[in-house]
Design an enzyme around this catalytic site. Structure first.
Site, mmCIF file in Angstrom:
data_model
loop_
_atom_site.group_PDB
_atom_site.id
_atom_site.type_symbol
_atom_site.label_atom_id
_atom_site.label_comp_id
_atom_site.label_asym_id
_atom_site.label_seq_id
_atom_site.Cartn_x
_atom_site.Cartn_y
_atom_site.Cartn_z
ATOM 1 N N GLU A 409 2.803 22.221 69.680
ATOM 2 C CA GLU A 409 2.088 21.805 70.898
ATOM 3 C C GLU A 409 2.385 20.350 71.245
ATOM 4 O O GLU A 409 1.519 19.595 71.683
ATOM 5 C CB GLU A 409 0.578 22.028 70.764
ATOM 6 C CG GLU A 409 0.184 23.444 70.441
ATOM 7 C CD GLU A 409 0.769 24.474 71.395
ATOM 8 O OE1 GLU A 409 1.139 24.106 72.523
ATOM 9 O OE2 GLU A 409 0.864 25.649 71.006
ATOM 10 N N GLY A 410 3.636 19.984 71.059
ATOM 11 C CA GLY A 410 4.082 18.619 71.312
ATOM 12 C C GLY A 410 4.021 17.810 70.038
ATOM 13 O O GLY A 410 2.936 17.559 69.510
#
Length: 528
Positions: A409-410
């Site tokens: 998620e990044g």
């Protein structure tokens, strides 16, 4: 193995006394306690016992289909029949329409019991939010009831070989064929790309509809599903990972898979970020869950394991020793502080009054909470010593499962860049100003936090003045997270004063105060 016990009291204390969830219209404390408690019982009795089984067996690919470890399909059926997948979905679409903050508390319990299982189920709320924000009425009517009922689970298909964090490199294409679209390409690292628990899977796929030179402006978001596409969606492999063995991370090939456009053509990134922003706060709570679980395992072991002698000559246990108590306090302070940071942000998101603040806090929470989970698990391994390095007490699995939180998620470095660039500049710096105001609200009159805030304001100006803020991004984000953490702990301490937990929180607040002081970037000595 030390059984999982949900930290219900800590969650409710934080919601009540720190995040002040009662500011949310319609918030009902009794309902919150009942629902979190009910799910905790289910998690402790049904979901948590599968954690070791899932880690040991893993998933397997048979004839193009993913088979889950023993017990997962039955546990999912119980989860589905209990209505848990539709917790926040609108009643008009078959959901319970409960508060997203309440769902966040449930999500932490789920992650603490079985992170791999939680990953398979918890993309659904984000998919529903994306449909509500960008889908047509017919798309909402078709898909939200199926997701809310648990008949379908969801995936988020972004990553490609050579196109990880750089989405402008995406090559998977969607082309118009009459009244429908067809997807051609391959995605990697797709959590839950296939499984045999739900009847269907809804894939949200980011595809190129414009020219390569259009970059992210040429991306659009599409929906395709396992039941509708059949063998035009194939899982070609499952990744062998260091952790989360019961969460199938799949390589998925789309061969002219029929799809529907979700939102507008060329607006894919905006639509996908609706789902990603939900996922990033959820990852923060995964980190919190691992920190709390690591502390629970280490505390239980340290209170039971005989080691050495007390001053009076009687047998001592590990927790009698100062260095072990120091490490236990570090774990607990991380878990409590990180939870408060994440739930404060969740409440602000639901209130909607300070959207710039939420945008600023979300990457900070993702960075700090994910690293807190990893750090607390690492400390737990040290406390257990040799038993921490083997699998018997599950603390090594906690570390292995937690490690991904700083990556997916990044990656945390991407979130640091986001903070130093867009975070400080968006809306004329409104998010950063709101953050400084929040620090003052949490820790009014606290000299230590005020001094750190003065340093932060100075370094903020330095980052803003830099021609290229990238070299300063990591240090500035760490400073920002530390300021938020310490301010939150002042709030935790004041909220506990006069309660039975007051002395415990006073001791832990002292531990936080003794953390190494942040340094100005490039300075040789810590700030006094």
């Amino acid at each position: 193995m030390i059984p999982f016990t949900a930290p219900i009291d800590d969650i409710l204390f934080t919601l009540d006394k720190v995040a002040h969830a009662d500011r949310i219209p319609g918030w009902d404390r009794e309902t919150a306690e009942g629902i979190v408690g009910h799910f905790a019982s289910f998690a402790e009795g049904v979901i948590a016992p599968l954690n070791t089984i899932g880690d040991t067996q893993g998933c397997r690919l048979e004839n193009g289909r993913v088979r889950m470890p023993d017990g997962f399909t039955d546990a999912y059926a119980q989860l589905r029949d209990g209505g848990w997948q539709g917790l926040t979905a609108p009643e008009a679409h078959g959901g319970m329409a409960l508060d997203p903050v309440l769902a966040a508390a449930v999500s932490e319990v789920f992650s603490g019991a079985n992170h791999a299982f939680q990953m398979l189920c918890n993309l659904v709320p984000g998919a529903i939010s994306t449909l509500l924000a960008h889908g047509s009425a017919s798309q909402q009517a078709r898909w939200i009831p199926e997701l809310a009922s648990g008949e379908a689970l969801a995936t988020m298909c972004l990553t490609e070989a050579g196109a990880g964090s750089d989405l402008s490199r995406i090559r998977t294409k969607a082309r118009k064929a009459g009244e429908r679209w067809l997807i051609e390409g391959e995605k990697i690292f797709i959590s839950g790309g296939d499984q045999d628990m739900s009847g269907n899977i809804l894939h949200l796929v980011l595809c190129r509809t414009g020219a390569v030179e259009d970059g992210v402006k040429g991306l659009s978001l599409f929906m395709t599903d396992r039941a509708g596409a059949g063998d035009r969606i194939r899982v070609t492999r499952i990744e062998e990972k260091i952790g989360l063995h019961a969460s199938p991370t799949c390589q998925v090939a789309f061969s002219d898979a029929p799809a529907e456009l979700l939102g507008t053509e060329g607006g894919g990134l905006s639509a996908m970020f609706t789902m990603m922003n939900h996922a990033r706060l959820d990852v923060s709570l995964q980190g919190v869950a691992h920190a709390a679980r690591a502390h629970a395992i280490a505390r239980h072991y340290a209170d039971e394991r005989r080691q050495g002698r007390r001053p009076d000559g009687t047998d001592a246990v590990l927790s009698d020793h100062a260095d072990v108590r120091r490490m236990l306090d570090q774990q607990q302070s991380l878990a409590l502080g990180a939870r408060a940071m994440a739930l404060l942000t969740a409440v602000e998101l639901e209130l909607g009054a300070r959207p710039e603040l939420v945008d600023f806090l979300t990457p900070i929470c993702k960075v700090f909470c994910s690293e807190a989970g990893i750090r607390a698990a690492d400390i737990g391994i040290q406390i257990l010593g040799g038993y921490g390095y083997v699998e018997e007490y599950m603390i090594s699995q906690t570390w292995r499962d937690a490690r991904i939180c700083a990556i997916y998620e990044g990656a945390n470095g991407i979130h640091a860049l986001t903070t130093a660039r867009r975070g400080l500049r968006a809306a004329g710096g409104a998010g950063a100003k709101a953050f400084a105001d929040l620090v003052g609200e949490l820790a009014p009159g606290d000299a230590s936090v005020s001094g750190l805030l003065t340093l932060w304001l100075r370094e903020r100006d330095r980052v803003l003045a830099a021609a290229d803020p990238a070299p300063l991004a990591h240090d500035f984000t760490q400073l920002t997270a530390e300021l938020f953490f310490r301010a939150t702990w002042v709030k935790l301490l004041s909220a506990s004063t006069g309660t039975p937990r007051g002395p415990e929180f006073e001791r832990l607040a002292a531990v936080v105060a003794r953390r190494p002081s942040p340094m100005p970037f490039g300075a040789a000595e810590p700030v006094a």
